[in-house]
Write a protein that holds these residues in place. Structure first.
Motif, PDB file in Angstrom:
ATOM      1  N   LEU A  37       0.833  -1.201   0.000  1.00 27.05           N
ATOM      2  CA  LEU A  37       0.000   0.000   0.000  1.00 27.05           C
ATOM      3  C   LEU A  37       0.867   1.250   0.000  1.00 27.05           C
ATOM      4  O   LEU A  37       0.586   2.211  -0.724  1.00 27.05           O
ATOM      5  CB  LEU A  37      -0.946  -0.004   1.198  1.00 27.05           C
ATOM      6  N   LEU A  38       1.931   1.243   0.788  1.00 28.67           N
ATOM      7  CA  LEU A  38       2.831   2.393   0.810  1.00 28.67           C
ATOM      8  C   LEU A  38       3.472   2.615  -0.562  1.00 28.67           C
ATOM      9  O   LEU A  38       3.587   3.752  -1.026  1.00 28.67           O
ATOM     10  CB  LEU A  38       3.911   2.196   1.877  1.00 28.67           C
ATOM     11  N   ILE A  57      -0.320   3.856   8.142  1.00 26.87           N
ATOM     12  CA  ILE A  57      -1.054   2.684   7.661  1.00 26.87           C
ATOM     13  C   ILE A  57      -1.232   1.722   8.826  1.00 26.87           C
ATOM     14  O   ILE A  57      -0.260   1.217   9.380  1.00 26.87           O
ATOM     15  CB  ILE A  57      -0.312   1.984   6.508  1.00 26.87           C
ATOM     16  N   MET A  58      -2.483   1.499   9.198  1.00 23.59           N
ATOM     17  CA  MET A  58      -2.812   0.617  10.312  1.00 23.59           C
ATOM     18  C   MET A  58      -3.350  -0.710   9.768  1.00 23.59           C
ATOM     19  O   MET A  58      -3.388  -0.931   8.558  1.00 23.59           O
ATOM     20  CB  MET A  58      -3.822   1.300  11.230  1.00 23.59           C
ATOM     21  N   GLU A 172       8.908   4.017  16.599  1.00 20.49           N
ATOM     22  CA  GLU A 172       8.995   2.561  16.676  1.00 20.49           C
ATOM     23  C   GLU A 172       8.056   1.867  15.688  1.00 20.49           C
ATOM     24  O   GLU A 172       8.122   0.655  15.523  1.00 20.49           O
ATOM     25  CB  GLU A 172       8.678   2.089  18.099  1.00 20.49           C
ATOM     26  N   TYR A 173       7.180   2.653  15.048  1.00 18.83           N
ATOM     27  CA  TYR A 173       6.213   2.068  14.113  1.00 18.83           C
ATOM     28  C   TYR A 173       6.678   2.310  12.683  1.00 18.83           C
ATOM     29  O   TYR A 173       6.900   3.447  12.269  1.00 18.83           O
ATOM     30  CB  TYR A 173       4.827   2.681  14.320  1.00 18.83           C
ATOM     31  N   ARG A 174       6.812   1.256  11.938  1.00 21.74           N
ATOM     32  CA  ARG A 174       7.439   1.321  10.614  1.00 21.74           C
ATOM     33  C   ARG A 174       6.617   2.074   9.583  1.00 21.74           C
ATOM     34  O   ARG A 174       7.164   2.716   8.687  1.00 21.74           O
ATOM     35  CB  ARG A 174       7.699  -0.107  10.131  1.00 21.74           C
ATOM     36  N   TRP A 175       5.275   1.987   9.648  1.00 20.07           N
ATOM     37  CA  TRP A 175       4.445   2.493   8.560  1.00 20.07           C
ATOM     38  C   TRP A 175       3.769   3.814   8.912  1.00 20.07           C
ATOM     39  O   TRP A 175       2.558   3.972   8.801  1.00 20.07           O
ATOM     40  CB  TRP A 175       3.420   1.440   8.168  1.00 20.07           C
ATOM     41  N   CYS A 176       4.553   4.768   9.366  1.00 13.53           N
ATOM     42  CA  CYS A 176       4.037   6.127   9.574  1.00 13.53           C
ATOM     43  C   CYS A 176       5.114   7.116   9.141  1.00 13.53           C
ATOM     44  O   CYS A 176       6.298   6.787   9.073  1.00 13.53           O
ATOM     45  CB  CYS A 176       3.613   6.370  11.020  1.00 13.53           C
TER      46      CYS A 176
END
Length: 294
Positions: A37-38, A57-58, A172-176
């Motif tokens: 998606l990214l 992206i959650m 710490e969250y990869r998709w932000c």
């Protein structure tokens, strides 16, 4: 059911917080899906004349904070270059009417999000031998004023995984976009346009400051009501604030008045009031819609 109203500045610069959820809110976005998606978001962000300010992206939804461009600001040569880079079958010899049509499409927030969602859902269904809708209802969008309103919205989006208790810090969250920026891997994908800051160090300081702001509450003596200056404790790290995702327009009082005039045909008499958002920030924020809870 009536379609959700969308306040969209056609053909001109606008800042939007976009939210889209999977059908039924199912947790369909794993690590592989988030990466895909990214990549799709990046693909169409380099085709459309859209600047991505932030994203997250959650597992069952995604957030985008973007700036659309004015049709008048789109350069013909750059338009042709983007089109040919995206699709080799598109000729450079396109007519004036085709150029105008492409300009209108490639500056339209609805077309941009539609391209992202359709491309991803086709990939997902093919990969999983699946049929049917991947995304739920129409995407939601909030028109945001540039400046501090936009900066607060960006911080709120980046703090999504912290509120969801997935991590304790946004990096710490990869998709932000927060961790993306710190990793310096965005390849000109992300922009601070409209936020009045341009350095990652300043943004990190802002997030770690605004994220921890709290306000204690007390009941006023008059009829036991909570006063306007003293609302329930708010912490952007841990509390979902509906005004950032469920309203129509967010910004200063003057920006709300501008929205009244611009979208007069879409606003009911009951909505013709700037509602102060009950959170403690350095700038007062207003909404075009009052929500029952924050």
């Amino acid at each position: 059911m009536a379609r959700t109203k969308r306040f969209k500045i056609n053909g001109d610069v606008g800042y939007y917080h976009v939210i889209s959820r999977t059908v039924g809110g199912e947790f369909l976005l794993g690590d592989v899906e988030k990466e895909k998606l990214l990549s799709v978001i990046k693909q169409f962000s380099f085709l459309y004349f859209v600047s991505v300010i932030g994203y997250c992206i959650m597992d069952n939804h995604f957030h985008l904070l973007v700036k659309t461009s004015s049709v008048e600001d789109v350069n013909n040569e750059e338009l042709k270059e983007r089109l040919s880079r995206h699709n080799k079958n598109i000729s450079n010899e396109i007519t004036e009417s085709e150029i105008l049509r492409y300009k209108e499409k490639l500056t339209d927030i609805s077309e941009y999000v539609k391209s992202i969602k359709m491309t991803f859902s086709r990939w997902y269904n093919k990969r999983n031998n699946r049929k049917g809708y991947f995304w739920g209802d129409r995407f939601k969008s909030v028109l945001v004023e540039s400046g501090e309103s936009l900066l607060n919205m960006l911080a709120y989006i980046d703090l999504n995984p912290v509120r969801a208790k997935i991590c304790s810090k946004p990096e710490e969250y990869r998709w932000c976009s927060f961790s993306d920026r710190l990793a310096k891997k965005n390849d000109d994908f992300l922009s601070f346009e409209g936020t009045e800051i341009d350095k990652i160090e300043d943004y990190v300081s802002f997030v770690y400051g605004v994220g921890k702001l709290e306000r204690k509450s007390y009941k006023s003596a008059e009829k036991g009501k909570i006063s306007e200056d003293s609302r329930p404790e708010i912490n952007l790290w841990r509390h979902r604030i509906r005004y950032f995702s469920d309203t129509l327009v967010i910004g200063s009082k003057g920006f709300i008045e501008y929205a009244y005039k611009t979208f007069e045909d879409k606003i009911t008499k009951k909505e013709r009031k700037a509602h102060k958002i009950p959170i403690n920030l350095s700038q007062d924020l207003y909404s075009i819609r009052r929500l029952n809870s924050i």
